[in-house]
Design a protein around this motif. Structure first.
Motif, PDB file in Angstrom:
ATOM      1  N   PHE A 162      54.791  50.330  12.685  1.00 55.71           N
ATOM      2  CA  PHE A 162      55.980  50.952  12.114  1.00 55.71           C
ATOM      3  C   PHE A 162      57.127  50.906  13.119  1.00 55.71           C
ATOM      4  CE2 PHE A 162      52.249  52.938  10.262  1.00 55.71           C
ATOM      5  CZ  PHE A 162      52.510  52.833   8.902  1.00 55.71           C
ATOM      6  N   THR A 163      58.260  50.435  12.652  1.00 54.20           N
ATOM      7  CA  THR A 163      59.475  50.388  13.457  1.00 54.20           C
ATOM      8  C   THR A 163      60.626  50.963  12.645  1.00 54.20           C
ATOM      9  OG1 THR A 163      60.051  48.147  12.702  1.00 54.20           O
ATOM     10  CG2 THR A 163      58.651  48.331  14.666  1.00 54.20           C
ATOM     11  N   ALA A 164      61.803  51.020  13.264  1.00 53.86           N
ATOM     12  CA  ALA A 164      62.975  51.527  12.550  1.00 53.86           C
ATOM     13  C   ALA A 164      63.317  50.639  11.359  1.00 53.86           C
ATOM     14  CB  ALA A 164      64.161  51.628  13.499  1.00 53.86           C
ATOM     15  N   GLU A 165      63.061  49.334  11.464  1.00 56.95           N
ATOM     16  CA  GLU A 165      63.341  48.411  10.375  1.00 56.95           C
ATOM     17  C   GLU A 165      62.180  48.285   9.398  1.00 56.95           C
ATOM     18  OE1 GLU A 165      66.248  47.122   9.966  1.00 56.95           O
ATOM     19  OE2 GLU A 165      67.042  47.955  11.822  1.00 56.95           O
ATOM     20  N   ARG A 166      61.061  48.892   9.724  1.00 57.04           N
ATOM     21  CA  ARG A 166      59.864  48.770   8.885  1.00 57.04           C
ATOM     22  C   ARG A 166      59.222  50.148   8.723  1.00 57.04           C
ATOM     23  NH1 ARG A 166      54.329  45.451  10.364  1.00 57.04           N
ATOM     24  NH2 ARG A 166      53.774  44.752   8.266  1.00 57.04           N
ATOM     25  N   PRO A 167      59.840  51.037   7.944  1.00 60.83           N
ATOM     26  CA  PRO A 167      59.306  52.395   7.827  1.00 60.83           C
ATOM     27  C   PRO A 167      58.027  52.486   6.995  1.00 60.83           C
ATOM     28  CG  PRO A 167      61.207  52.116   6.393  1.00 60.83           C
ATOM     29  CD  PRO A 167      61.105  50.858   7.202  1.00 60.83           C
ATOM     30  N   SER A 168      57.768  51.498   6.148  1.00 60.12           N
ATOM     31  CA  SER A 168      56.553  51.497   5.342  1.00 60.12           C
ATOM     32  C   SER A 168      55.903  50.124   5.426  1.00 60.12           C
ATOM     33  CB  SER A 168      56.862  51.847   3.877  1.00 60.12           C
ATOM     34  OG  SER A 168      57.720  50.883   3.299  1.00 60.12           O
ATOM     35  N   VAL A 169      54.561  50.109   5.333  1.00 62.67           N
ATOM     36  CA  VAL A 169      53.793  48.868   5.450  1.00 62.67           C
ATOM     37  C   VAL A 169      52.818  48.799   4.283  1.00 62.67           C
ATOM     38  CG1 VAL A 169      52.246  47.504   6.914  1.00 62.67           C
ATOM     39  CG2 VAL A 169      53.967  48.984   7.962  1.00 62.67           C
ATOM     40  N   PRO A 170      52.769  47.680   3.549  1.00 62.19           N
ATOM     41  CA  PRO A 170      51.754  47.551   2.503  1.00 62.19           C
ATOM     42  C   PRO A 170      50.360  47.787   3.052  1.00 62.19           C
ATOM     43  CG  PRO A 170      53.378  45.786   2.325  1.00 62.19           C
ATOM     44  CD  PRO A 170      53.681  46.519   3.598  1.00 62.19           C
ATOM     45  N   VAL A 171      49.525  48.428   2.254  1.00 58.78           N
ATOM     46  CA  VAL A 171      48.193  48.815   2.713  1.00 58.78           C
ATOM     47  C   VAL A 171      47.394  47.604   3.184  1.00 58.78           C
ATOM     48  CG1 VAL A 171      45.980  49.729   1.927  1.00 58.78           C
ATOM     49  CG2 VAL A 171      48.098  50.920   1.350  1.00 58.78           C
ATOM     50  N   ALA A 172      47.426  46.515   2.421  1.00 64.52           N
ATOM     51  CA  ALA A 172      46.658  45.323   2.809  1.00 64.52           C
ATOM     52  C   ALA A 172      47.143  44.756   4.135  1.00 64.52           C
ATOM     53  CB  ALA A 172      46.760  44.266   1.704  1.00 64.52           C
ATOM     54  N   ASP A 173      48.467  44.730   4.341  1.00 63.11           N
ATOM     55  CA  ASP A 173      49.004  44.225   5.606  1.00 63.11           C
ATOM     56  C   ASP A 173      48.604  45.119   6.768  1.00 63.11           C
ATOM     57  OD1 ASP A 173      50.155  42.299   4.062  1.00 63.11           O
ATOM     58  OD2 ASP A 173      52.196  43.100   4.163  1.00 63.11           O
ATOM     59  N   ALA A 174      48.643  46.435   6.571  1.00 61.30           N
ATOM     60  CA  ALA A 174      48.263  47.355   7.646  1.00 61.30           C
ATOM     61  C   ALA A 174      46.801  47.160   8.036  1.00 61.30           C
ATOM     62  CB  ALA A 174      48.515  48.797   7.215  1.00 61.30           C
ATOM     63  N   HIS A 175      45.926  47.010   7.040  1.00 57.42           N
ATOM     64  CA  HIS A 175      44.506  46.782   7.350  1.00 57.42           C
ATOM     65  C   HIS A 175      44.328  45.501   8.153  1.00 57.42           C
ATOM     66  CE1 HIS A 175      43.285  49.364   3.605  1.00 57.42           C
ATOM     67  NE2 HIS A 175      43.817  50.074   4.584  1.00 57.42           N
ATOM     68  N   ALA A 176      45.029  44.434   7.765  1.00 59.11           N
ATOM     69  CA  ALA A 176      44.890  43.157   8.466  1.00 59.11           C
ATOM     70  C   ALA A 176      45.426  43.244   9.889  1.00 59.11           C
ATOM     71  CB  ALA A 176      45.614  42.061   7.678  1.00 59.11           C
ATOM     72  N   VAL A 203      69.232  56.566  11.358  1.00 58.47           N
ATOM     73  CA  VAL A 203      69.799  57.662  10.560  1.00 58.47           C
ATOM     74  C   VAL A 203      69.854  57.262   9.078  1.00 58.47           C
ATOM     75  CG1 VAL A 203      71.893  59.000  10.138  1.00 58.47           C
ATOM     76  CG2 VAL A 203      71.104  58.621  12.473  1.00 58.47           C
ATOM     77  N   GLU A 204      70.287  56.030   8.815  1.00 62.83           N
ATOM     78  CA  GLU A 204      70.400  55.567   7.433  1.00 62.83           C
ATOM     79  C   GLU A 204      69.038  55.543   6.747  1.00 62.83           C
ATOM     80  OE1 GLU A 204      72.294  51.768   4.966  1.00 62.83           O
ATOM     81  OE2 GLU A 204      72.189  51.732   7.152  1.00 62.83           O
ATOM     82  N   LEU A 205      68.003  55.036   7.441  1.00 62.23           N
ATOM     83  CA  LEU A 205      66.670  55.000   6.849  1.00 62.23           C
ATOM     84  C   LEU A 205      66.118  56.401   6.628  1.00 62.23           C
ATOM     85  CD1 LEU A 205      65.055  52.057   8.858  1.00 62.23           C
ATOM     86  CD2 LEU A 205      65.780  52.043   6.478  1.00 62.23           C
ATOM     87  N   GLY A 206      66.413  57.321   7.560  1.00 64.64           N
ATOM     88  CA  GLY A 206      65.953  58.692   7.382  1.00 64.64           C
ATOM     89  C   GLY A 206      66.565  59.345   6.158  1.00 64.64           C
ATOM     90  N   VAL A 207      67.861  59.138   5.969  1.00 62.05           N
ATOM     91  CA  VAL A 207      68.527  59.689   4.788  1.00 62.05           C
ATOM     92  C   VAL A 207      67.937  59.082   3.514  1.00 62.05           C
ATOM     93  CG1 VAL A 207      70.728  59.829   3.566  1.00 62.05           C
ATOM     94  CG2 VAL A 207      70.659  60.205   6.033  1.00 62.05           C
ATOM     95  N   GLU A 208      67.710  57.768   3.517  1.00 59.35           N
ATOM     96  CA  GLU A 208      67.127  57.120   2.340  1.00 59.35           C
ATOM     97  C   GLU A 208      65.726  57.653   2.049  1.00 59.35           C
ATOM     98  OE1 GLU A 208      67.208  52.968   3.073  1.00 59.35           O
ATOM     99  OE2 GLU A 208      69.381  52.771   2.844  1.00 59.35           O
TER     100      GLU A 208
END
Length: 489
Positions: free
Chosen positions: A41-55, A299-304
């Motif tokens: 997880f990074t500032a540009e990647r706040p969510s990760v698909p479950v399959a990608d995270a497992h891999a 900040v923008e991602l947090g607001v979103e």
């Protein structure tokens, strides 16, 4: 007295270490968990698909095991990437949700806080700098000013601030030098980074409080035994004011008035980018520069994230209210309680090897005797065929004259105009009963069907209505051809 204080302090410490944040940092596998989550997880990647995270977690595990870290005092978890991620979700470090029909992982507020603590600790010592102390003093002074109710003291403070600003303006206008100390600016930048690292956890905490409120509302709604109309009014209003239903939501609503404007966020990102071009920025290492430049995006991602959680909560609560049926819910709950009670009593008396016959079909309801009628069930006869248009009798003598184009008369008229003709001239010399506005449309349709050419000129014609009134129309000049006869050779 001392024993009571020690016991109270120990109880507070135990409660703190039971939170997922300190549970993560205190665990034996904390270094791997922090490293893996910071890579996922990074500032540009706040969510990760479950399959990608497992891999990706499986790939990190394989890499560390190949490097010999598997025997490092069980600090590397066993199992596959899927098992490890599901364990983290049970521990409260990952949150599963659906985004655009895709199941994804997000960091929980506890995990974000643990990453922030680790980053702050590993990023170097915390210095008691001029910037940090001034931030504290400014915050205290601002709080004291806001709490001050005496108008005389408030006016005196504002006057002093205005005099200081006016004096500084006069000094600069008189040719005074503006000196900046790179070391002080660097301390300011460090303080900004310190404050910015706390934002993701704050935003995530607000989003999770909204989700918790949503679950509480839905659970309370299912237990509600009041009239449906009263339930609808209360919960629809609560769904509308969902941001005001939690302390975190109310605090965020206040902050949103400052940072919710897209132009302000754009201005913030531009200011941060410009600051990196100043000489003091050379003291920042590459990691700090990247983190400094990403504050606006963070900040923008947090607001979103918070606004998306608000929309989801409102949607779920509103949908639950619309489909809420207290009577049906109570019947289902009573049925389930009866089933569980019956199973409990049966298990007490039944032998250990007893079997239960499965319910292969639901019982049919006894409807009794349905009402019967003696009416004819055969469909009615077909309607009478339509008569020809020539046989229709009009109620008024001039009804036909106000109808649509007279295609038969127009086609007969066009057939006698030769191989090629100007459509405007042809319409002007047509009989009066075929020079209506609708007949001009019919003539254009016939010309288009037979083939026509448009020129650069402009034609005007005068149409004649059945009541004797006229109207002029203009259109692009058209040269039309008569209908071609079929060639049977």
């Amino acid at each position: 007295m001392t024993g009571a204080r020690a016991e109270a302090a120990y109880s507070r410490s135990l409660a703190a270490f039971r939170t997922p944040t300190l549970g993560l940092l205190h665990g034996r596998q904390a270094p791997f968990v922090i490293a893996a989550l910071s890579m996922l997880f990074t500032a540009e990647r706040p969510s990760v698909p479950v399959a990608d995270a497992h891999a990706e977690v499986a790939e990190a595990l394989d890499e560390l095991r190949s490097a010999g870290h598997d025997d490092d005092d069980r600090r590397i978890p066993s199992g596959s990437g899927r098992e490890v991620c599901r364990t983290w979700a049970k521990q409260g470090w990952l949150v599963q949700q659906i985004d655009d029909d895709v199941e994804v992982y997000r960091l929980s507020a506890h995990a974000v806080e643990a990453l922030e603590i680790t980053g702050r600790t590993g990023g170097g010592r915390t210095r008691v700098s001029n910037s940090r102390v001034r931030t504290l003093l400014d915050a205290v002074e601002r709080l004291a000013d806001e709490a001050e109710a005496d108008p005389v003291k408030r006016i005196a403070r504002l006057t002093a601030e205005r005099d200081a600003i006016d004096a500084e303006i006069l000094r600069v206008q008189a040719g005074g030098t503006v000196t900046v100390d790179d070391e002080e600016l660097y301390e300011e930048a460090e303080n900004i980074l310190h404050l910015a690292r706390e934002l993701p956890a704050d935003f995530t905490r607000v989003a999770e409080s909204l989700k918790a409120m949503q679950r509480d509302v839905v659970a309370h709604l299912r237990r509600d035994e009041r009239p449906t109309g009263e339930v609808l009014r209360e919960y629809l209003q609560r769904a509308k004011d969902v941001m005001q239903s939690t302390p975190e939501g109310r605090a965020f609503a206040g902050a949103l008035r400052l940072i919710g404007d897209p132009e302000r966020i754009d201005a913030l990102a531009e200011q941060l980018h410009d600051l990196l071009a100043h000489p003091f920025a050379r003291h920042l290492d590459p990691t700090q520069r990247a983190e400094f430049d990403a504050i606006g995006r963070r900040v923008e991602l947090g607001v979103e994230e918070v606004l998306a959680a608000q929309r989801r909560a409102s949607h779920v609560i509103t949908g639950q209210v619309k489909t809420h049926d207290p009577l049906r819910d109570r019947q289902i709950d009573d049925l389930l309680r009866d089933v569980i009670s019956g199973l409990h009593h049966w298990a007490q008396a039944a032998p250990s090897n007893a079997t239960v016959d499965p319910v292969r079909s639901l019982p049919l309801i006894d409807l009794g005797r349905l009402r019967q009628t003696v009416g004819d069930v055969r469909p009615p006869g077909a309607p009478a065929p339509l008569t020809d248009a020539d046989d229709v009798e009009y109620l008024e003598a001039d009804s036909r004259s106000w109808g649509g184009p007279r295609y038969a008369e127009l086609e007969t008229y066009v057939a006698g105009l030769g191989d090629e003709f100007d459509l405007a001239d042809a319409f002007a010399h047509a009989p009066d009963d075929t020079r209506r506005p609708v007949d001009l449309v019919g003539l254009l349709e016939i010309a288009h069907r037979n083939g026509m050419n448009e020129t650069d000129g402009l034609s005007t014609v005068e149409t004649l209505r059945p009541d004797g009134t006229t109207r002029r129309f203009a259109f692009v000049s058209v040269t039309a051809r008569a209908a071609e006869e079929d060639d049977d050779d």
